[in-house]
Design an enzyme around this catalytic site. Structure first.
Site, short mmCIF file in Angstrom:
data_model
loop_
_atom_site.label_atom_id
_atom_site.label_comp_id
_atom_site.label_asym_id
_atom_site.label_seq_id
_atom_site.Cartn_x
_atom_site.Cartn_y
_atom_site.Cartn_z
N CYS A 161 51.86 34.17 4.76
CA CYS A 161 50.78 34.91 5.44
C CYS A 161 50.08 34.12 6.54
O CYS A 161 49.35 34.70 7.33
CB CYS A 161 49.74 35.34 4.42
SG CYS A 161 50.36 36.52 3.25
C1 CAA Z 1 51.53 36.12 1.11
C2 CAA Z 1 50.80 34.95 1.63
O1 CAA Z 1 51.43 34.03 2.11
C3 CAA Z 1 49.33 34.89 1.62
C4 CAA Z 1 48.57 35.96 0.94
O2 CAA Z 1 47.81 36.67 1.53
S1 CAA Z 1 48.82 36.08 -0.70
C5 CAA Z 1 47.67 37.23 -1.26
C6 CAA Z 1 46.39 36.57 -1.55
N1 CAA Z 1 45.63 37.55 -2.22
C7 CAA Z 1 45.14 37.37 -3.45
O3 CAA Z 1 45.29 36.32 -4.05
C8 CAA Z 1 44.40 38.51 -4.05
C9 CAA Z 1 42.97 38.16 -4.22
N2 CAA Z 1 42.35 39.02 -5.23
C10 CAA Z 1 41.68 40.13 -4.94
O4 CAA Z 1 41.50 40.51 -3.80
C11 CAA Z 1 41.04 40.84 -6.10
O5 CAA Z 1 41.06 39.99 -7.23
C12 CAA Z 1 41.75 42.19 -6.48
C13 CAA Z 1 41.62 43.19 -5.36
C14 CAA Z 1 43.22 41.95 -6.81
C15 CAA Z 1 41.06 42.75 -7.76
O6 CAA Z 1 39.70 42.90 -7.50
P1 CAA Z 1 38.59 42.17 -8.42
O7 CAA Z 1 37.27 42.44 -7.82
O8 CAA Z 1 38.97 40.74 -8.61
O9 CAA Z 1 38.69 43.00 -9.75
P2 CAA Z 1 38.91 42.49 -11.24
O10 CAA Z 1 38.34 43.55 -12.13
O11 CAA Z 1 38.44 41.10 -11.48
O12 CAA Z 1 40.49 42.50 -11.35
C16 CAA Z 1 41.20 43.70 -11.60
C17 CAA Z 1 42.35 43.34 -12.53
O13 CAA Z 1 43.27 42.53 -11.81
C18 CAA Z 1 43.57 41.37 -12.55
N3 CAA Z 1 43.87 40.29 -11.60
C19 CAA Z 1 43.21 39.98 -10.46
N4 CAA Z 1 43.82 38.93 -9.86
C20 CAA Z 1 44.85 38.59 -10.64
C21 CAA Z 1 45.84 37.57 -10.56
N5 CAA Z 1 45.91 36.72 -9.50
N6 CAA Z 1 46.76 37.50 -11.55
C22 CAA Z 1 46.76 38.36 -12.59
N7 CAA Z 1 45.83 39.36 -12.71
C23 CAA Z 1 44.89 39.46 -11.76
C24 CAA Z 1 42.30 41.10 -13.35
O14 CAA Z 1 42.56 40.30 -14.50
C25 CAA Z 1 41.88 42.52 -13.74
O15 CAA Z 1 42.61 42.95 -14.85
P3 CAA Z 1 41.88 43.95 -15.92
O16 CAA Z 1 41.35 45.12 -15.14
O17 CAA Z 1 42.96 44.30 -16.87
O18 CAA Z 1 40.77 43.14 -16.53
#
Ligand code: CAA
Length: 382
Positions: A161
């Site tokens: 990314c």
């Molecule tokens: C590809 C590349 O090179 C670069 C990139 O961009 S990689 C992508 C990077 N992006 C990320 O890491 C995602 C960041 N995370 C987010 O934006 C948010 O956590 C999200 C939108 C995924 C969820 O929103 P949130 O406000 O955190 O909600 P939250 O209720 O805590 O999580 C929702 C569910 O997702 C799960 N979850 C969130 N992140 C997780 C992870 N990394 N692994 C496993 N589960 C995860 C939580 O445990 C939760 O599960 P339950 O509902 O069963 O309890």
């Protein structure tokens, strides 16, 4: 780390931006039903509820995806998660056709928008994490666009990314060392051929990827402004400083491994906290690059951030104390397209340029990905 300002040094400048997406899109509210049906996973009831919760909290409204129902029906191995089924060749075959085609569409728009001819382009940088083939999509794009045979090509494979920021940093170096006739064409193009896979109860982190990735391509023309001349209408943003950093001891928090089943991402829950804390530490290095920015506060700047995930943006906003309007364009890009990997931050830049009257003269571009690696750049509106 701090570069000396030099008034005689030509300044790398973004001269044009173009973007493209597949025509087809999915509404985020409807995606859980589609995703669990097409992968024959309806029996995983609790996992589907979890996936819905992630989609609801993603900050995404729609995503453009090349892999429609009919394409997936024609490539059923992409919907299987068995170690006995290889989907690698099917994925590569989709990428061979689509990465270059989508990238060339964005590049044609950039050339047209800036009034640049194909013959002017001296350098081509192409980035994708969708597939590996030699010769790569850089050559295919050069042929589609009719670029010169002596165009100097650079292929950025599997950077992830942050590749949009990497391409911009390298283009800056090429433009500033090549002089005022240098024209670098950047093309970042991603179609999720390598990352689509069924839900798997053992790997909940993969649900996050399935809920946020989108497809798209962005292209920029970068040249050099003679420092003795004022900016002209064809110049959009100056690139004043660019740096790349890795976050110590975070190499296992975001990984992507090529397998017979495509590119398998792992995302730890620490990614938002690690990236946001590091951005706060790195910002002073970027602002120290110019005497005009040294004393600026985060709210004095415009911000173009790779919208990798809603939680990452929330934590950067909180830790830097940013007003909510500062990440509005970044969040709107996430809402309309999802995380398209390398081109996403360039979509944000395009919109910032379009809304040129707003939000300050100086700005910061941030992109990040595996490493954890962060690209950070100091920009100035022309
Ligand atoms: C590809 C590349 O090179 C670069 C990139 O961009 S990689 C992508 C990077 N992006 C990320 O890491 C995602 C960041 N995370 C987010 O934006 C948010 O956590 C999200 C939108 C995924 C969820 O929103 P949130 O406000 O955190 O909600 P939250 O209720 O805590 O999580 C929702 C569910 O997702 C799960 N979850 C969130 N992140 C997780 C992870 N990394 N692994 C496993 N589960 C995860 C939580 O445990 C939760 O599960 P339950 O509902 O069963 O309890």
């Amino acid at each position: 780390m701090i570069e000396k300002e030099d008034v005689n040094h030509c300044v790398a400048t973004i001269l044009a931006i173009g973007t493209a997406t597949p025509e087809e899109f999915v509404l985020q509210s409807e995606y859980p039903d589609f995703f669990f049906r097409i992968t024959e996973s309806e029996n995983l009831v609790e996992l589907k509820e979890k996936f819905k919760r992630i989609c609801d909290k993603s900050g995404i409204q729609k995503r453009h995806l090349h892999l429609t129902e009919s394409i997936l029906a024609g490539n059923p191995e992409l919907c299987k998660d068995s170690s006995e089924t290889s989907s690698l060749l099917a994925r590569q075959s989709i990428a061979n056709a689509e990465v270059a085609a989508l990238g060339a569409r964005a590049a044609k728009k950039a050339l047209q928008e800036g009034g640049h001819s194909a013959a002017e382009i001296t350098h081509l940088i192409v980035a994708t994490s969708n597939g590996i083939r030699m010769p790569g999509p850089d050559l295919a794009i050069a042929k589609i666009l009719g670029l010169r045979h002596d165009v100097r090509r650079l292929m950025l494979n599997q950077v992830g990314c942050y590749a949009g920021g990497t391409a911009l940093r390298i283009a800056k170096e090429m433009a500033e060392s090549g002089g005022i006739s240098t024209r670098v064409l950047i093309v970042c193009s991603e179609v999720g051929a390598f990352t689509f896979r069924p839900p798997n109860e053992k790997h909940p982190d993969r649900l996050v990827g399935s809920a946020i990735v989108g497809d798209g391509a962005a292209s920029l023309v970068v040249g050099c402004r003679d420092p003795k001349l004022n900016s002209s209408p064809g110049q959009l943003l100056e690139l004043h400083w660019a740096g790349q950093f890795f976050v110590p001891d975070s190499e296992d928090d975001l990984t992507a491994t090529l397998s017979e089943q495509g590119l398998i991402y792992f995302l730890s829950k620490h990614v938002p906290a690690l990236i946001s804390s590091s951005v706060c530490e790195l910002l002073p290095s970027a602002l120290a690059a110019s005497s005009k920015t040294r004393d600026l506060a985060p709210n004095d700047l415009f911000w173009a951030i790779h919208p990798g995930g809603r939680a990452i943006l929330d934590q950067i906003e909180t830790k830097l104390g940013l007003r909510s309007d500062k990440l509005r364009v970044t969040r709107e890009t996430l809402a309309s397209y999802g995380n398209m990997s390398s081109p996403t931050v360039l979509f944000v830049l395009e919109e910032i340029v379009r809304q040129s009257s707003r939000s300050g003269e100086w700005g910061v571009l941030l992109s990040f990905g595996p490493g954890l690696t962060i690209e950070i750049q100091l920009l100035r509106r022309c």
